[in-house]
Motif scaffolding. Structure first.
Motif, PDB file in Angstrom:
ATOM      1  N   ASP A 137       0.736  -1.268   0.127  1.00 34.25           N
ATOM      2  CA  ASP A 137      -0.113   0.057  -0.052  1.00 34.25           C
ATOM      3  C   ASP A 137       0.791   1.488   0.080  1.00 34.25           C
ATOM      4  O   ASP A 137       0.594   2.007  -0.756  1.00 34.25           O
ATOM      5  N   LEU A 138       1.944   1.150   0.834  1.00 34.16           N
ATOM      6  CA  LEU A 138       2.786   2.362   0.766  1.00 34.16           C
ATOM      7  C   LEU A 138       3.393   2.409  -0.496  1.00 34.16           C
ATOM      8  O   LEU A 138       3.694   3.783  -0.984  1.00 34.16           O
ATOM      9  N   GLY A 139       4.128   1.621  -1.172  1.00 34.85           N
ATOM     10  CA  GLY A 139       4.509   1.811  -2.469  1.00 34.85           C
ATOM     11  C   GLY A 139       3.447   2.150  -3.517  1.00 34.85           C
ATOM     12  O   GLY A 139       3.863   2.978  -4.348  1.00 34.85           O
ATOM     13  N   ALA A 140       2.351   1.761  -3.321  1.00 36.28           N
ATOM     14  CA  ALA A 140       1.079   2.261  -4.430  1.00 36.28           C
ATOM     15  C   ALA A 140       0.916   3.925  -4.164  1.00 36.28           C
ATOM     16  O   ALA A 140       0.828   4.596  -5.145  1.00 36.28           O
ATOM     17  N   TRP A 141       0.991   4.583  -2.924  1.00 35.85           N
ATOM     18  CA  TRP A 141       1.140   5.886  -2.676  1.00 35.85           C
ATOM     19  C   TRP A 141       2.129   6.502  -3.350  1.00 35.85           C
ATOM     20  O   TRP A 141       2.056   7.602  -3.707  1.00 35.85           O
ATOM     21  N   SER A 142       3.276   5.912  -3.112  1.00 35.22           N
ATOM     22  CA  SER A 142       4.637   6.386  -3.370  1.00 35.22           C
ATOM     23  C   SER A 142       4.727   6.666  -5.054  1.00 35.22           C
ATOM     24  O   SER A 142       5.207   7.483  -5.656  1.00 35.22           O
ATOM     25  N   ASP A 143       4.015   5.731  -5.869  1.00 29.64           N
ATOM     26  CA  ASP A 143       4.010   5.660  -7.004  1.00 29.64           C
ATOM     27  C   ASP A 143       2.907   6.462  -7.529  1.00 29.64           C
ATOM     28  O   ASP A 143       2.455   6.469  -8.940  1.00 29.64           O
ATOM     29  N   GLU A 144       2.129   6.964  -6.828  1.00 23.16           N
ATOM     30  CA  GLU A 144       0.719   7.713  -7.051  1.00 23.16           C
ATOM     31  C   GLU A 144      -0.190   6.970  -7.696  1.00 23.16           C
ATOM     32  O   GLU A 144      -1.114   7.667  -8.435  1.00 23.16           O
TER      33      GLU A 144
END
Length: 65
Positions: free
Chosen positions: A34-41
């Protein structure tokens, strides 16, 4: 009775209690996905784009000096 929620990443049931370290996620892996998805926008909060040059750390001028 303990409330159960669904992991936002994989959908597995998660017991909502203090012992569940990664809640609302079922695991550290799902939390990091989930954090990666936010980071990748991939996850975004809708709204108008903001010009970073217009952002200041000062509060708005209240008109009194």
């Amino acid at each position: 009775m303990t409330q159960t929620v669904h992991c936002p990443t994989c959908g597995r049931p998660v017991r909502w209690e203090p012992e569940q370290k990664w809640r609302p996620f079922c695991s550290e892996r799902c939390k990091l996905i989930d954090l990666g998805a936010w980071s990748d926008e991939d996850h975004r909060i809708p709204g108008e784009p903001v010009d970073p040059w217009e952002i200041t750390d000062r509060p708005p001028d209240s008109g009194s000096h």
